[in-house]
Write a protein that holds these residues in place. Structure first.
Motif, PDB file in Angstrom:
ATOM      1  N   GLY A 141       0.810  -1.223   0.000  1.00  0.00           N
ATOM      2  CA  GLY A 141       0.000   0.000   0.000  1.00  0.00           C
ATOM      3  C   GLY A 141       0.841   1.270   0.000  1.00  0.00           C
ATOM      4  O   GLY A 141       0.310   2.356   0.225  1.00  0.00           O
ATOM      5  N   LEU A 142       2.142   1.142  -0.246  1.00  0.00           N
ATOM      6  CA  LEU A 142       3.019   2.326  -0.225  1.00  0.00           C
ATOM      7  C   LEU A 142       2.657   3.350  -1.309  1.00  0.00           C
ATOM      8  O   LEU A 142       2.602   4.543  -1.022  1.00  0.00           O
ATOM      9  CB  LEU A 142       4.481   1.885  -0.347  1.00  0.00           C
ATOM     10  CG  LEU A 142       5.527   2.941  -0.001  1.00  0.00           C
ATOM     11  CD1 LEU A 142       5.555   3.239   1.479  1.00  0.00           C
ATOM     12  CD2 LEU A 142       6.907   2.501  -0.453  1.00  0.00           C
ATOM     13  N   PRO A 143       2.369   2.907  -2.561  1.00  0.00           N
ATOM     14  CA  PRO A 143       2.044   3.913  -3.585  1.00  0.00           C
ATOM     15  C   PRO A 143       0.776   4.704  -3.264  1.00  0.00           C
ATOM     16  O   PRO A 143       0.639   5.831  -3.699  1.00  0.00           O
ATOM     17  CB  PRO A 143       1.859   3.084  -4.857  1.00  0.00           C
ATOM     18  CG  PRO A 143       2.559   1.828  -4.602  1.00  0.00           C
ATOM     19  CD  PRO A 143       2.416   1.557  -3.145  1.00  0.00           C
ATOM     20  N   GLN A 144      -0.156   4.095  -2.526  1.00  0.00           N
ATOM     21  CA  GLN A 144      -1.391   4.812  -2.190  1.00  0.00           C
ATOM     22  C   GLN A 144      -1.129   5.888  -1.148  1.00  0.00           C
ATOM     23  O   GLN A 144      -1.678   6.972  -1.206  1.00  0.00           O
ATOM     24  CB  GLN A 144      -2.451   3.844  -1.634  1.00  0.00           C
ATOM     25  CG  GLN A 144      -3.201   3.061  -2.679  1.00  0.00           C
ATOM     26  CD  GLN A 144      -2.401   1.861  -3.127  1.00  0.00           C
ATOM     27  OE1 GLN A 144      -1.705   1.246  -2.334  1.00  0.00           O
ATOM     28  NE2 GLN A 144      -2.470   1.522  -4.405  1.00  0.00           N
ATOM     29  N   GLN A 145      -0.297   5.556  -0.171  1.00  0.00           N
ATOM     30  CA  GLN A 145      -0.125   6.466   0.949  1.00  0.00           C
ATOM     31  C   GLN A 145       1.090   7.386   0.810  1.00  0.00           C
ATOM     32  O   GLN A 145       1.060   8.520   1.263  1.00  0.00           O
ATOM     33  CB  GLN A 145      -0.017   5.662   2.238  1.00  0.00           C
ATOM     34  CG  GLN A 145      -0.636   6.422   3.387  1.00  0.00           C
ATOM     35  CD  GLN A 145      -0.664   5.614   4.643  1.00  0.00           C
ATOM     36  OE1 GLN A 145      -0.332   4.443   4.641  1.00  0.00           O
ATOM     37  NE2 GLN A 145      -1.055   6.232   5.733  1.00  0.00           N
ATOM     38  N   HIS A 146       2.155   6.870   0.226  1.00  0.00           N
ATOM     39  CA  HIS A 146       3.379   7.665   0.077  1.00  0.00           C
ATOM     40  C   HIS A 146       3.841   7.552  -1.372  1.00  0.00           C
ATOM     41  O   HIS A 146       4.848   6.900  -1.663  1.00  0.00           O
ATOM     42  CB  HIS A 146       4.467   7.163   1.030  1.00  0.00           C
ATOM     43  CG  HIS A 146       4.063   7.188   2.472  1.00  0.00           C
ATOM     44  ND1 HIS A 146       4.183   8.304   3.260  1.00  0.00           N
ATOM     45  CD2 HIS A 146       3.505   6.240   3.257  1.00  0.00           C
ATOM     46  CE1 HIS A 146       3.733   8.039   4.473  1.00  0.00           C
ATOM     47  NE2 HIS A 146       3.315   6.790   4.499  1.00  0.00           N
TER      48      HIS A 146
END
Lengths: 457, 251
Positions: free
Chosen positions: B183-188
């Motif tokens: 979920g890194l691309p969604q949040q950061h």
């Protein structure tokens, strides 16, 4: 490229940090028996974990026989209360503190400030932090900040005759001189015992600077704090842990100082506070019991790709996902110095990509990803953009028919809409998908069509 | 051999070229491919701590693949396979999980194990750069005898590539996570983009970027091509999956 040349240049400074990472990896490869050492260290921690209660009792008995006063603290608050009452009992107005993750976890500094007891760190990073300087910066920036602080200071004697050089060697010398001046007059010292050997009744310190050892040799009151799960059976087992600790922390073969303390010096007092702070509960938890295997080498943080990439994101660097999971993974609400709000915790847990590099470098094979999964599970209902995305994904993933329908629409939209719209619809995937050739059929549809054609022919 | 194929949702619906290449490759090697009803393994839910739905997704797959009459279950993605493998390991006392667990193979692992390129001529005379896959390198290496170090490609993959004629493998200086998972691309998003760019040098002289993880390939490719557009003089390399490379090479 020399270190001094690189100081004013953050990318070069980062290159040097990367070189240090490689140096550590090289150290692993140079040691033929590294895998064997890793297994031995893991076995030591697992064995100690299984007979922890027995070892703790044995340690207490041995140390008491040797003249050490042993105290127990169920959490950080109780630990701090005991430290304060010990200092009051011995009429100490100041305390020297060694670098310690445990004392930071217990938030000792805040408790002492509330009691008007002055605290002097014996390590250089602690000294800088106490001066309000961000230690994640490079040496040039640190020197600049120190210089600015001195220029603003009203105390004329505090201003040095020559400006501070952004050279780590000079900076270290200046700070070390200041720290050691304070050590000469210390009344009491508190340090974290890295490990304790129950059979020998020995407390082991491990470090590179040697200042806390100096303070222990001077102060009439010596207080040791020990995490409950840092007890092992004997000194041979301590060496098995120290052998993997050195190469993993700094890439050194061994840490510079390994000091063993067994009894107080003549006419001095030696105290040991054994701190639980949620560890005994974590040991009973299926997902968190492995955390007690951690020896605090920070290799997981240094090799975390998020930390490596986050040079431009200092806030991320300060909250590396894996170590945050380690610190917050305990079931009890810990009194942490760096405590974050629930939303911030949820945000930090979203930083982990689950790549597993941390587990590969861990010298004691701590199941970090399991702890991270547990931590994420605890924050799954936190309202955040990530959570909303998760809800959408859950709706899709749970049903194959819904997923198929969504896939069908996605393929149609790719044919009809311009590339810019794809980015809006598919988020970060949109850019990539726009570059690929659009497909009419899914693999399942293509396969079924082919099977039908085969049957017909 | 009868091979049941497990496809990532991304490949099945949005990048079917990889799935088709995998089927063609396996058939070219003389295997019988079975493609049962596909559903999500639940890997994306792991990032959101949704253990209940993750287990439900994996259970669906275990029930479907566990009842199939096949010799191997092969996936052209290490992430999906690892998710299913971890579920089976946790529930290994169940009959279906115990049967399925030894059959689970990532495509490159399977090709290495069956020595697929031993007696066949595979030619791909191009310069390639191999994209690092964390889950293949760290997650699936548990049972391998050789210890895996940080940033090292799985030995079986390098061995497989060494058997391809004319192939020139360019070493990557940075072998690390591309930042697509968890979920890194969604949040950061900025951080994930920076991690992706670090994985691939821009501009580069290679003709192909090859990987064994479709989601990583798409993520890195997107960020690389974004950067390439600002550098019009560079020649954009093609991004392909290992299955596509081998399928072309065996033709």
């Amino acid at each position: 490229m020399s270190l001094v040349d690189a100081l004013g240049d953050p990318p070069k400074h980062q290159a040097i940090l990367n070189a240090r990472r490689r140096q550590r990896q090289q150290q692993h490869r140079l040691q033929d028996r590294w895998d064997q050492w890793q297994q031995q260290a893991t076995a030591v921690k697992q064995r100690s974990q299984m007979r922890l209660s027995q070892l703790l009792v044995q340690l207490e008995q041995r140390l008491q026989q040797q003249g050490v006063q042993v105290h127990w603290a169920k959490d950080g608050v109780e630990h701090n209360h005991q430290v304060v009452s010990l200092l009051q009992r011995h009429q100490c107005q100041s305390l020297v503190q060694g670098a310690s993750r445990l004392l930071q976890e217990c938030d000792l500094a805040a408790a002492l400030t509330a009691q008007n007891i002055s605290l002097s760190p014996s390590d250089m990073a602690g000294k800088l932090r106490q001066s309000g300087i961000d230690t994640s910066m490079n040496s040039a920036q640190i020197a600049q900040q120190l210089q600015a602080q001195r220029a603003n200071s009203t105390d004329v004697t505090a201003k040095p005759a020559e400006p501070l050089m952004p050279c780590p060697v000079l900076l270290t010398k200046t700070l070390r001189y200041q720290i050691r001046q304070q050590l000469l007059h210390c009344e009491a010292v508190i340090v974290e015992a890295k490990w304790a050997a129950a059979e020998a009744g020995a407390l082991v310190l491990c470090g590179n600077e040697g200042d806390q050892e100096l303070a222990l040799g001077i102060a009439p009151v010596q207080i040791f704090s020990l995490a409950l799960d840092s007890v092992v059976a004997n000194l041979t087992e301590v060496m098995a842990l120290a052998r993997v600790y050195g190469p993993n922390t700094t890439g050194q073969r061994w840490r510079t100082y390994h000091s063993i303390y067994r009894r107080p010096r003549p006419n001095t007092q030696m105290h040991l506070i054994i701190v639980d702070n949620g560890r005994s509960q974590a040991l009973q938890h299926p997902n968190l019991s492995g955390l007690s295997q951690c020896i605090g080498c920070d290799a997981c943080d240094l090799h975390c790709p998020v930390v490596v990439a986050s040079t431009e994101f200092p806030s991320v660097h300060q909250t590396a996902p894996v170590s945050a999971a380690l610190r917050h993974g305990m079931p009890l609400p810990l009194n942490l110095a760096h405590d974050k709000t629930q939303a911030a915790n949820s945000s930090i847990s979203g930083l982990c990509t689950g790549c597993g590099a941390c587990e590969v470098v861990c010298p004691t094979q701590v199941p970090l990803l399991r702890a991270m999964g547990h931590w994420r599970h605890q924050h799954r209902f936190m309202p955040s953009p990530q959570w909303r995305h998760g809800m959408r994904l859950r709706t899709l993933c749970a049903s194959p028919s819904r997923l198929r329908l969504a896939g069908q629409w996605a393929r149609r939209l790719r044919r009809w809409l311009p590339n810019s719209a794809l980015t809006l619809l598919f988020g970060h995937w949109g850019t990539s998908l726009a570059m690929q050739q659009p497909a009419n059929l899914s693999v399942e549809q293509w396969f079924a069509q082919r099977q039908t054609n085969k049957g017909m022919s | 051999m009868n091979i049941a194929l497990l496809l990532p949702c991304m490949v099945n619906h949005l990048w079917p070229q990889v799935g088709i290449a995998t089927i063609e490759l396996l058939e070219r090697l003389g295997h019988q491919v079975i493609l049962p009803l596909q559903s999500c393994c639940g890997a994306p839910l792991q990032a959101y701590g949704d253990q209940r739905h993750l287990d439900a997704c994996s259970q669906q797959l275990v029930q479907r693949y566990g009842s199939l009459q096949c010799d191997w279950v092969v996936a052209p993605s290490a992430t999906c396979l690892l998710t299913l493998k971890r579920y089976c390991q946790r529930h290994r006392y169940q009959q279906r999980c115990a049967t399925l667990l030894p059959k689970l193979q990532e495509l490159s692992q399977f090709l290495h194990r069956t020595q697929a390129l031993q007696e066949r001529r595979c030619r791909f005379a191009h310069r390639i750069r191999l994209l690092f896959s964390c889950h293949a390198s760290y997650g699936l290496q548990e049972e391998e005898s050789t210890a895996c170090h940080v940033g090292q490609h799985p030995p079986h993959l390098l061995h497989l590539l060494a058997q391809i004629e004319g192939l020139e493998l360019v070493t990557n200086h940075v072998n690390q996570c591309c930042g697509v998972a968890g979920g890194l691309p969604q949040q950061h998003a900025a951080l994930a983009a920076q991690m992706a760019r670090a994985c691939m040098p821009i501009p580069s002289q290679e003709e192909y970027f090859v990987g064994i993880e479709p989601s990583c390939l798409l993520h890195v490719d997107g960020k690389r091509q974004q950067a390439d557009r600002s550098l019009p003089s560079t020649s954009p390399a093609k991004t392909i999956h290992l299955a596509q490379l081998l399928n072309w090479g065996l033709q």
